[in-house]
Enzyme design. Sequence first.
Site, PDB file in Angstrom:
ATOM      1  CG  ASP A   9      -1.735   1.224   1.377  1.00  0.00           C
ATOM      2  OD1 ASP A   9      -2.485   1.522   0.427  1.00  0.00           O
ATOM      3  OD2 ASP A   9      -1.650   1.905   2.414  1.00  0.00           O
ATOM      4  CG  ASP A  11      -2.211   8.305   1.817  1.00  0.00           C
ATOM      5  OD1 ASP A  11      -1.454   8.605   2.761  1.00  0.00           O
ATOM      6  OD2 ASP A  11      -3.039   9.093   1.343  1.00  0.00           O
TER       7      ASP A  11
END
Length: 254
Positions: A9, A11
């Site tokens: 991932d 953010d």
Amino acid sequence: MTYNGYLIDLDGTIYLGSEIIPAGKRFVESLQKKDIPFLFVTNNTTKTPETVAMRLREEFSLTVEPTTIYTAALATVDYMKDAKKGSKVYVIGEAGLIQLILKAGFIWEEKQPDYVVVGLDSEVTYEKLMKATLAIREGAMFIGTNPDKNIPTEKGLIPGAGSLIALIETATQQKPVFIGKPEAIIMEKALGQIQLEKSEVLMVGDNYETDIQSGIKNGIDSLLVLSGFTPKEAVPHLPEAPTYIIDSLDEWMF
């Protein structure tokens, strides 16, 4: 256990809003040094992979190729191509989503589209929501890019695409087809991109609801890093534990 590749991932894991997470940067640089394949799998649809790569380079001094970035926008395009329901589309979203969809050959249509795609739109208006609602009620396929209710930023948790999608779901009384994490659609496409099997990769992220559930729901080992969305105090109450939990990506041993 060692893994042949990593799904990561962005953010809340590599950066938090406009601030780099130093341990996340070091984690990626270690993968690059060891020549271990990785793919950023992000529910963010507001920017193209090229723009994301440029931002990582210019703002965070992290140099990666656009081909290492697989967004929910790309997965949405791939899904619509597979669905073959037509070529007309209406989109609530930002440039990173709209540009990719139109570039893929889909045609903009506001009144009678074959698809209505809803993603994060920081300039959403009542008129946009109205057009989407009417089109779905007339039979357009309702696609939600991702279910994220909130986005972690340096200011705190702000509304995500899932919040807009929930509004339209209420207005239409129809459930969308969700593309992004934790759904199988984006994870299967991501595995195709990195060209590895489920058993060979580790899903790394900060959000239990999306990143970690994408591993749990799809038979992929998961690593929860407590640097963003899911706080440490929530860990004892998680319904199903991630494969691994760490405070910082500096703790991970390759």
